[in-house]
Motif scaffolding. Structure first.
Motif, PDB file in Angstrom:
ATOM      1  N   GLY A 423       0.833  -1.212   0.000  1.00  0.00           N
ATOM      2  CA  GLY A 423       0.000   0.000   0.000  1.00  0.00           C
ATOM      3  C   GLY A 423       0.853   1.241   0.000  1.00  0.00           C
ATOM      4  N   THR A 424       0.178   2.397  -0.080  1.00  0.00           N
ATOM      5  CA  THR A 424       0.923   3.665  -0.127  1.00  0.00           C
ATOM      6  C   THR A 424       1.569   3.957   1.231  1.00  0.00           C
ATOM      7  N   GLY A 425       1.055   3.367   2.268  1.00  0.00           N
ATOM      8  CA  GLY A 425       1.606   3.523   3.620  1.00  0.00           C
ATOM      9  C   GLY A 425       1.195   2.308   4.420  1.00  0.00           C
ATOM     10  N   PRO A 426       1.624   2.198   5.684  1.00  0.00           N
ATOM     11  CA  PRO A 426       1.324   0.972   6.443  1.00  0.00           C
ATOM     12  C   PRO A 426      -0.167   0.743   6.685  1.00  0.00           C
ATOM     13  N   VAL A 427      -0.919   1.844   6.931  1.00  0.00           N
ATOM     14  CA  VAL A 427      -2.361   1.666   7.166  1.00  0.00           C
ATOM     15  C   VAL A 427      -3.021   1.181   5.883  1.00  0.00           C
ATOM     16  N   HIS A 479      -5.503   1.421  20.184  1.00  0.00           N
ATOM     17  CA  HIS A 479      -4.322   0.573  20.373  1.00  0.00           C
ATOM     18  C   HIS A 479      -3.101   1.492  20.452  1.00  0.00           C
ATOM     19  N   THR A 480      -2.029   1.029  21.106  1.00  0.00           N
ATOM     20  CA  THR A 480      -0.812   1.853  21.081  1.00  0.00           C
ATOM     21  C   THR A 480      -0.197   1.834  19.672  1.00  0.00           C
ATOM     22  N   ASP A 481      -0.576   0.853  18.859  1.00  0.00           N
ATOM     23  CA  ASP A 481      -0.118   0.786  17.465  1.00  0.00           C
ATOM     24  C   ASP A 481      -1.265   1.299  16.586  1.00  0.00           C
ATOM     25  N   ILE A 482      -1.041   2.435  15.912  1.00  0.00           N
ATOM     26  CA  ILE A 482      -2.178   3.029  15.176  1.00  0.00           C
ATOM     27  C   ILE A 482      -2.605   2.202  13.970  1.00  0.00           C
TER      28      ILE A 482
END
Ligand code: KIV
Ligand code: ZN
Length: 499
Positions: A423-427, A479-482
């Motif tokens: 993807g373009t970024g992790p999300v 979450h602490t991980d977005i």
């Protein structure tokens, strides 16, 4: 005139109409029981004809509470009233709330009707509702913009038809306080039989005047106020319960009315609503905002330390704000966590408490101060258990100059599925992987990421709205991980799809 002021809470009806604030039946029962503890006189539990979920909630709340009257909303339509009466069948005290728009805007554009016909329809609805229950509240929708002389005719006809409570809503939040007060006084002075019913206010906050208008109504003869916790409600919201209750308590000389509200339950109830509805309370909100009792300037702090009354008109303890809250750290025990969660309005059974406690310890290892918002999220994150789809694992690699890659494992009704995507970024990579597993035509309408406090070790909250098959669904993740919070929020939406 009665010296009792009745509180009619519509958090579960007008409040729940806010997009993204929908509760399931279990959550509604939990809130209804808390409203009973708070001491509200009437709980408007829903609009039963509007959905099977609303019908079930009204029915289950009717079984769950003892003292408050349970009220169900209807239009001036016989089928609505049949369904409302059925939903209320188990209530110990029951009320049907029926009515019709009375302003010229409503009569002409909504109903394409005439003033006389509107009176006839209102009268017929009240008479029909009285066949099922003794307590019938009639609302004249948009009464705030209804000419007083005509409104008086409508109200008089509704009383003759058998209404026991007359609701005067300022549906659009348009009235000025003196105008709304004068409207109530006009009805008291010109309507035959008005002394035999309770007049109710129902004010919206579009111009920030809902509380002022409600109080003006009370000063002029209204003896029921329709309110919501934290002032939630459509658009800018409804009159907030906590503001009216504390105004009446603080100004007893000018408003010598008795109320049944146990004000020490205000803060826990406010937090329960904010928590269940994922609707943060604005920090400077009167009475229940995080800053409502926080004195930051040196002069104020000095004055408050010498004598709290120098700058505080309400004792925080009177609204259930526990000043001596124990600071929670990684060394705190289960009992301290349980106590703090209870003060926040969250009740957990032993198993859930154990799980939340383990999560709390992990967070407390990462963060110096575990805030109340963090605790609410930990307790709320629990809501994902028992859902149709849950996350088995998520792994993401990303960085500068590389394309992000995610691999994701989902458990769908007990079966394991996995996929990988870039993807373009992790999300984006994680969401693309998710869409490979759940291949449905979903469109993202909104995506917001917020942190709770300010540190890089913070919990990220993600709110998502997805459009799917003609409906808009709301999801939340924390979450602490977005990236994990984003996938949680997406999965939360999908779990709510109706088909
Ligand atoms: O705002 C309003 O007019 C209402 C009525 C349905 C009571 O909510
Ligand atoms: Zn309303």
């Amino acid at each position: 005139m009665s010296d009792r002021l009745y509180f009619f809470d519509t958090t579960l009806r007008d409040g729940e109409q806010v997009p993204g604030c929908q509760l399931n039946t279990v959550e509604k029962i939990q809130l209804a029981k808390q409203l009973e503890l708070l001491g509200v006189d009437v709980i408007e539990a829903g609009f039963p004809i509007s959905s099977p979920g609303d019908f079930t909630s009204v029915q289950e709340i009717s079984k769950a509470v003892t003292w408050p009257t349970v009220c169900a909303l209807t239009r001036a339509v016989m089928k609505d009233i049949d369904v409302a009466a059925d939903a209320l069948k188990y209530a110990k005290r029951k009320r049907i709330h029926t009515g019709i728009g009375t302003s010229d805007f409503h009569i002409k554009y909504k109903f394409n009707s005439t003033r006389e016909e509107i009176i006839e329809r209102g009268v017929a609805a009240v008479k029909y509702a009285r066949k099922f229950v003794d307590d019938v509240e009639f609302y004249a929708e948009d009464a705030g913009r209804t000419e007083n002389e005509y409104l008086a005719r409508v109200v008089e006809a509704a009383i003759k038809a058998g209404a026991t409570v007359i609701n005067i809503p300022d549906t659009t939040g348009y009235c000025l306080p003196q105008e709304f007060g004068a409207k109530i006084k006009y009805l008291c002075d010109h309507v035959a039989g008005i002394e035999n019913v309770i007049i109710s206010t129902h004010c919206h906050n579009d111009l920030g005047m809902a509380t002022a208008n409600t109080i003006a109504g009370v000063l002029n003869g209204a003896r029921q106020v329709e309110v919501t916790i934290n002032g939630i409600g459509e658009r800018a919201g409804n009159t907030s319960l906590e503001e009216v209750a504390m105004i009446v308590r603080s100004h007893h000389q000018d408003i010598p009315l008795d109320i049944n509200i146990n004000t020490t339950k205000i803060c826990p109830t406010s937090r329960m609503v904010s928590n269940l509805m994922n609707m943060p309370v604005q920090p400077n909100k009167a009475i229940v905002g995080r800053n409502a009792f926080a004195h930051s300037s040196g002069i104020h702090q000095d004055g408050v330390l010498k004598n709290a009354q120098t700058y505080e008109i309400i004792d925080p303890k009177d609204i259930g704000l526990d000043e001596n809250s124990i600071v929670l750290t990684a060394r705190s025990g289960r009992a301290a966590l349980k106590h703090r969660l209870q003060s926040l309005g969250v009740e957990l059974d032993q198993d859930k408490l154990d799980t939340v406690y383990q999560q709390f310890l992990q967070l407390a290892d990462k963060k110096k101060d575990v805030s109340e918002d963090d605790l609410l999220i930990l307790a709320g994150s629990h809501r994902n258990t028992g859902k149709h789809i849950t996350i088995d694992y998520l792994q993401v690699t990303s960085g500068v100059g590389v394309r992000s890659v995610a691999s994701l494992g989902l458990n769908i009704a007990g079966e394991h599925f996995e996929a990988a995507a870039t993807g373009t970024g992790p999300v984006d990579a994680a969401i693309c992987a998710l869409k490979k597993i759940i291949n449905r035509p979903m469109t993202m309408k909104e995506f917001t990421i917020q942190s709770i406090s300010k540190g890089s070790d913070d919990i990220g909250k993600v709110h998502i709205q997805l459009e799917y098959n003609g409906g808009v669904y709301y999801g939340f993740g924390a979450h602490t991980d977005i990236i994990a919070a984003s996938v949680e929020a997406y999965v939360d939406c999908i779990n709510k799809f109706r088909n």
